[in-house]
Motif scaffolding. Sequence first.
Motif, PDB file in Angstrom:
ATOM      1  N   MET A  89      38.497  40.622  44.673  1.00 20.65           N
ATOM      2  CA  MET A  89      38.627  41.453  46.522  1.00 20.65           C
ATOM      3  C   MET A  89      39.101  40.724  47.548  1.00 20.65           C
ATOM      4  N   ARG A  90      39.040  39.233  48.188  1.00 22.13           N
ATOM      5  CA  ARG A  90      39.410  38.727  48.782  1.00 22.13           C
ATOM      6  C   ARG A  90      40.698  38.590  48.510  1.00 22.13           C
ATOM      7  N   ARG A  91      41.068  37.977  47.498  1.00 18.40           N
ATOM      8  CA  ARG A  91      42.701  37.522  46.356  1.00 18.40           C
ATOM      9  C   ARG A  91      43.374  38.821  47.027  1.00 18.40           C
ATOM     10  N   PHE A  92      42.832  40.516  47.182  1.00 16.32           N
ATOM     11  CA  PHE A  92      43.755  41.139  48.080  1.00 16.32           C
ATOM     12  C   PHE A  92      44.383  41.556  49.371  1.00 16.32           C
ATOM     13  N   LEU A  93      43.061  41.171  49.973  1.00 21.47           N
ATOM     14  CA  LEU A  93      42.837  41.220  51.263  1.00 21.47           C
ATOM     15  C   LEU A  93      43.592  39.662  51.812  1.00 21.47           C
TER      16      LEU A  93
END
Length: 150
Positions: A1-5
Amino acid sequence: MRRFLAVGLDCYLCLLVVGLLVRSCVHSGATGHAVALLVVQLAVLSFANQVLLTMAVRASAGKLIMGVRVIRLPDAGRPGFRPLVLRWLYGLLWLPSQPWRRLRATAAAGPGAERPGACPADPHEDLAGVRQVRRSDLRSYRAAVRGRPH
């Protein structure tokens, strides 16, 4: 999720900065000039953020905010210029076309049908021998390699 954010933050910051830079050109009446200027500035700022900043600090602006670092495989070192440029071009040219290609493939296969032989891609895999990892995981890895507890 961090990558997409992080990607979302990168896009937002890039559009915000370019929007502020182009704002003065939009009201001058030269719409074609403003559009060309916008495209060039977006490309230059994107390159600076994704390649140059990543070379310097191992992360783009969005990744820095989200605590994600870009490493070279297999030794977790700093990625070089060529792999970062390839990764930037991949993200700029190939990734945006994927939703359209997926919709076309789904429509061609019919409702409820899956593509034969399709296997899910590894969400952590990246192009050009680089990978995105959490900063805390990178610190733990380095401590383990040195033989010290983190």
